[in-house]
Write a protein that holds these residues in place. Structure first.
Motif, PDB file in Angstrom:
ATOM      1  N   VAL A  92       0.831  -1.377  -0.021  1.00  0.00           N
ATOM      2  CA  VAL A  92      -0.159   0.592  -0.023  1.00  0.00           C
ATOM      3  C   VAL A  92       0.879   1.780   0.223  1.00  0.00           C
ATOM      4  O   VAL A  92       0.979   1.189   1.378  1.00  0.00           O
ATOM      5  CB  VAL A  92      -0.787  -0.044   1.518  1.00  0.00           C
ATOM      6  N   PRO A  93       1.022   2.161  -1.296  1.00  0.00           N
ATOM      7  CA  PRO A  93       1.562   3.570  -1.033  1.00  0.00           C
ATOM      8  C   PRO A  93       2.165   3.941  -0.269  1.00  0.00           C
ATOM      9  O   PRO A  93       0.427   4.064   0.627  1.00  0.00           O
ATOM     10  CB  PRO A  93       1.073   4.012  -2.564  1.00  0.00           C
ATOM     11  N   ARG A  94       2.996   4.446   0.431  1.00  0.00           N
ATOM     12  CA  ARG A  94       3.213   5.212   1.971  1.00  0.00           C
ATOM     13  C   ARG A  94       3.844   6.522   1.245  1.00  0.00           C
ATOM     14  O   ARG A  94       5.004   6.865   2.072  1.00  0.00           O
ATOM     15  CB  ARG A  94       3.981   4.883   3.283  1.00  0.00           C
TER      16      ARG A  94
ATOM     17  N   ASN B  47      -3.604   9.857  -7.249  1.00  0.00           N
ATOM     18  CA  ASN B  47      -4.656   8.392  -6.942  1.00  0.00           C
ATOM     19  C   ASN B  47      -3.935   7.331  -6.739  1.00  0.00           C
ATOM     20  O   ASN B  47      -2.474   7.413  -6.750  1.00  0.00           O
ATOM     21  CB  ASN B  47      -5.095   8.359  -8.693  1.00  0.00           C
ATOM     22  N   SER B  48      -4.296   6.280  -6.955  1.00  0.00           N
ATOM     23  CA  SER B  48      -3.337   5.138  -6.258  1.00  0.00           C
ATOM     24  C   SER B  48      -2.446   4.533  -6.890  1.00  0.00           C
ATOM     25  O   SER B  48      -1.206   4.363  -6.716  1.00  0.00           O
ATOM     26  CB  SER B  48      -4.296   4.372  -5.714  1.00  0.00           C
TER      27      SER B  48
ATOM     28  N   GLN C  53       0.010   6.851  -6.666  1.00  0.00           N
ATOM     29  CA  GLN C  53       1.019   7.048  -5.042  1.00  0.00           C
ATOM     30  C   GLN C  53       2.339   5.316  -5.563  1.00  0.00           C
ATOM     31  O   GLN C  53       3.009   5.125  -5.247  1.00  0.00           O
ATOM     32  CB  GLN C  53       0.920   6.791  -4.364  1.00  0.00           C
ATOM     33  N   LYS C  54       1.922   5.027  -6.693  1.00  0.00           N
ATOM     34  CA  LYS C  54       2.426   3.567  -6.575  1.00  0.00           C
ATOM     35  C   LYS C  54       3.722   4.018  -7.388  1.00  0.00           C
ATOM     36  O   LYS C  54       5.109   3.634  -7.083  1.00  0.00           O
ATOM     37  CB  LYS C  54       2.156   2.212  -7.178  1.00  0.00           C
TER      38      LYS C  54
ATOM     39  N   ASP D  68       5.800   6.185  -4.720  1.00  0.00           N
ATOM     40  CA  ASP D  68       6.673   4.917  -4.387  1.00  0.00           C
ATOM     41  C   ASP D  68       7.773   4.572  -5.308  1.00  0.00           C
ATOM     42  O   ASP D  68       8.596   3.942  -4.656  1.00  0.00           O
ATOM     43  CB  ASP D  68       5.769   3.986  -3.677  1.00  0.00           C
TER      44      ASP D  68
END
Ligand SMILES: Nc1ncnc2c1ncn2[C@@H]1O[C@H](COP(=O)(O)OP(=O)(O)O)[C@@H](O)[C@H]1O
Ligand SMILES: [Mg+2]
Lengths: 329, 237
Positions: free
Chosen positions: B89-91, B139-140, B143-144, B147
Motif C-alpha cells: 500500500v503506497p506510503r 490517485n493510487s 502513488q505506486k 513509491d
C-alpha cells in the motif's frame, strides 16, 4: 560495492537542483522579507506604541508558537508539556543570574542549555506515538513544576514563593534580548522551510517508515528537532523571567502557554513560517483586546474557533491561500 | 548460482505475538538478477521485505548484502547500502509535493555518489507532469509510481517490489512491467512480489514460492507450475 551501475544515470546538476526545497536564494529572500521586517517592527515599536507589555508577550508567544511548529508542524510530535521547557529555562536563567551572578547573555544561555538537557532526558518519549507522547510530555512538565515548587528546595528555587529578579532587572535590555531570540527563532524556521533537513522532518511527520527507507535517519533527525524546539522555549523562558522579574512556578509552568502556542500554530498553518506568525499576531491580539477584560466572551470565541478550525481548516489559514495556488513561505 | 549474491537470507524467523510470519526463510538473489517471490496471501512475503529492508527486526536468522552482514542495520542504513523497496500500500509523504518526495530520497538515500536527478527519476515513472502537486492528491496508481520513484532516487542495487502491479489495469500494468524490465536491464537486482504469473514470466525465470513463512520451492516458473506442493498450496488453500 561501487562498480555497480546506478539505477538512474549520472547526470549533471539540473536547474531543478536549485529549485529544490527553495535553497539558499529562498532563505535569503525570506530573511529580507520576513525576518528583517518582523525584527525591525518589534525593535522600533516601543518608541511609537506605549504598550510594551503586549509587544513583549507577543514576541514570547511568537517564539513558543514557532517552537511548537518545529516539533509539531514539521516533525509531527505534539508536546502538551512544551511549557516545561519554558519554565525550566525561566528558572535556570534566573538562578544563573541570582545565585551564580552570571552576565545576562550567559544566564540566558544557561536557560537554553537547561531546557535542552531536559529535552535530552525526555528523548525516549519520542518513541511513543500520538496521544501517548502528548500526555507523557505533559506529565514531564508537571514533574518539573513539582520539582521547582517543592518546599524542600526553598534554599535554591525558593519553592512555591517564586523568584524576584528586581535587583538585576533591565527593561529595555531584556526587551532587546527577546527581539534577538525572535530573530534566532525566525532564522531557524527559515532554515527548516528552505532546507532538505526541513523536508526530512516533514517526511518523518507524514510517514516515519517511508522516511527511513528514503534514507532519513529518523531517530537522529527527530532528536535534533526536539532539541531545537526545547532550546527555543528555554531561551524564551529565560528572557521572559528576566523581563517580568517577579514570577512563581505557576506563572512559568502555566499550561496555557502550551495551549495558546498550539492554537496559534493550528490557526495560522503548521510547517510554514508565516502561519504561526499570523496566528499569534491575530489571536493574541484578539486575546489582548477582549480576553483580559472579559474572559468569558474570549473563551467562548476561542473555543468556537478551535472547533471551526479543526473541522474546516485543519491546515490553518494559509491553506486558504494554498488552495488558490499561492505558495506561503 | 553463478553470479555473486547481492542478497543472502538465511533461516529468517519473525513472530508476531507467537505467530510465525517467517519460519526459517532462506533465499538468495544474484547481482542484477530478477527474482519472483510468490505465495498465497499471508505467506510472509511482505514481512520478508520488511525484514530485509530493515523496517522490522527478525527474531532469528541473518541477512547479508553484497557479502557483508546487514543484520541489525536500520532502514536508512540499508537504503544507503543500496537496498530499497516499494510498499504494497503506497506510503507517500502526503504533505510534500511529488518532487519533494523524491528529493528527500535523492538527498538522504544516495550512496555517497552524485545525487540522482529528480527530474529524470520523475520522467522515468511518468510523473514529470505532477511534480508540483501535493503527493496526497495523486490517485493510487500514481502513488505506486511515486513509491517507485522514491526508491529509485536512492539509487538502489537491490530493489524489493511489493505487488506494484496489483489493482492496475492492463495498460498501466504493461507500463510498470516495462519499467521494471528497464531497471533490470540497467543491472538493478529485483525481488518482485506479484500474483500475476504472466507479469512475472516476462520479467524472470526464477521464482521462490513461499508458504507459511518459508520457501517451499525454488526454480523456474514452468517447473513451479508442475510442482505438486506448489499446486497444492495455491489450489488446496
Ligand atoms: N505487524 C503485524 N502484526 C501482526 N501480524 C502480522 C503483522 N504483519 C504481518 N502479520 C501476519 O503475518 C502473516 C504474513 O503476512 P504478510 O507478510 O503480510 O503476508 P503476505 O505479504 O505474503 O500476504 C499474516 O498472517 C499476517 O496477518
Ligand atoms: Mg503482502
Amino acid at each position: 560495492m561501487s562498480d555497480i551501475p546506478p539505477a538512474t544515470p549520472e547526470a549533471a546538476p539540473s536547474p531543478a537542483a536549485a529549485r529544490r526545497a527553495g535553497g539558499a536564494p529562498a532563505a535569503v529572500r525570506h530573511g529580507l522579507t520576513i525576518l528583517l521586517p518582523a525584527v525591525a517592527v518589534f525593535a522600533v515599536a516601543p518608541r511609537i506604541y506605549p504598550n510594551g507589555a503586549l509587544l513583549f508577550a507577543m514576541m514570547t508567544f511568537l517564539v513558543l508558537a514557532q517552537g511548537i511548529n518545529v516539533i509539531f508542524g514539521f516533525t509531527g510530535y505534539l508536546p502538551f508539556g512544551y511549557v516545561g521547557f519554558f519554565g525550566t529555562g525561566a528558572y535556570a536563567a534566573s538562578l544563573a543570574l541570582l545565585r551564580l551572578h552570571l552576565a545576562w547573555p550567559l544566564a540566558m544561555l544557561a536557560g537554553a542549555v537547561a531546557a535542552a538537557l531536559l529535552a535530552l532526558l525526555l528523548m525516549p518519549l519520542l518513541r511513543l506515538s500520538g496521544a501517548y507522547f502528548a500526555i507523557a510530555s505533559l506529565a514531564a512538565a508537571e514533574a518539573m513544576y513539582q520539582l521547582v515548587s517543592n518546599p524542600a528546595l526553598v534554599p535554591i528555587t525558593n519553592g512555591p514563593y517564586g523568584l524576584s529578579l528586581q535587583a538585576v532587572y533591565d527593561g529595555p535590555v531584556s526587551y532587546g534580548a527577546m527581539v534577538g531570540v525572535l530573530a534566532l527563532t525566525l532564522a531557524i524556521l527559515i532554515y527548516l522551510r528552505t532546507s532538505r533537513f526541513g523536508l526530512a522532518l516533514q517526511a518523518i511527520r507524514d510517514d516515519p517508515a517511508s522516511a527511513a527507507t528514503a534514507g532519513v535517519d529518523v531517530v537522529r533527525s527527530r532528536a535534533l528537532a526536539w532539541l531545537l524546539s526545547a532550546l527555543m522555549a528555554g531561551l524564551a523562558g529565560g528572557v521572559y523571567a528576566w523581563h517580568v522579574s517577579v514570577f512563581y512556578p505557576d506563572t512559568v509552568f502555566d499550561l496555557s502557554f502550551t495551549v495558546f502556542a498550539i492554537v496559534f500554530v493550528l490557526f495560522g498553518g503548521p510547517a510554514t513560517i508565516l502561519g504561526p506568525l499570523f496566528g499569534t499576531l491575530a489571536l493574541y491580539g484578539l486575546y489582548d483586546a477582549i480576553g483580559i477584560s472579559t474572559p468569558q466572551y474570549f473563551q467562548f470565541i476561542y473555543g468556537l474557533l478551535i472547533v471551526v478550525l479543526v473541522l474546516f481548516l485543519p491546515e490553518g489559514l494559509v491553506s486558504l491561500l494554498r488552495r488558490r495556488g499561492i505558495r506561503v513561505p | 548460482m553463478s553470479r555473486e549474491a547481492i542478497l543472502q537470507v538465511r533461516d529468517l524467523v519473525k513472530r508476531f505475538s507467537g505467530f510465525p510470519a517467517l519460519d526459517g526463510l532462506s533465499l538468495a538473489v544474484g547481482e542484477g538478477e530478477v527474482l519472483g517471490l510468490v505465495g498465497p496471501n499471508g505467506s510472509g512475503k511482505t514481512t520478508a521485505i520488511n525484514v530485509i529492508s530493515g523496517l522490522i527486526r527478525p527474531d532469528g536468522g541473518s541477512v547479508q548484502v553484497g557479502g557483508r552482514s546487514a543484520s541489525g542495520l536500520a532502514a536508512h542504513q540499508l537504503a544507503r547500502l543500496g537496498v530499497n523497496r516499494t510498499y504494497q500500500v503506497p506510503r507517500p509523504f502526503v504533505g510534500l509535493t511529488v518532487r519533494q518526495n523524491v528529493e528527500v530520497a535523492a538527498h538522504y538515500g544516495g550512496r555517497g555518489h552524485a545525487e540522482a536527478d529528480v527530474d529524470e527519476v520523475l520522467a522515468f515513472v511518468g510523473l514529470e507532469g505532477e511534480a508540483d502537486r501535493p503527493a496526497g492528491s495523486l490517485n493510487s496508481a500514481q502513488q505506486k509510481m511515486l513509491d517507485l520513484a522514491r526508491a529509485l532516487a536512492a539509487r538502489p542495487r537491490l530493489l524489493l517490489v511489493d505487488e506494484l502491479g496489483a489493482g492496475l489495469g492492463p495498460a498501466d500494468l504493461e507500463t510498470v512491467r516495462a519499467r521494471l524490465a528497464a531497471l533490470a536491464q540497467r543491472g538493478v537486482a529485483l525481488v518482485v512480489v506479484e500474483h500475476l504469473m504472466n507479469f512475472l514470466a516476462s520479467l524472470t525465470d526464477r521464482v521462490v514460492v513461499m508458504n507459511a513463512g518459508r520457501a517451499i520451492f525454488e526454480g523456474d516458473l514452468t517447473a513451479a507450475a508442475r510442482d505438486p506442493q506448489v499446486v497444492q498450496v495455491f489450489l488446496g488453500g
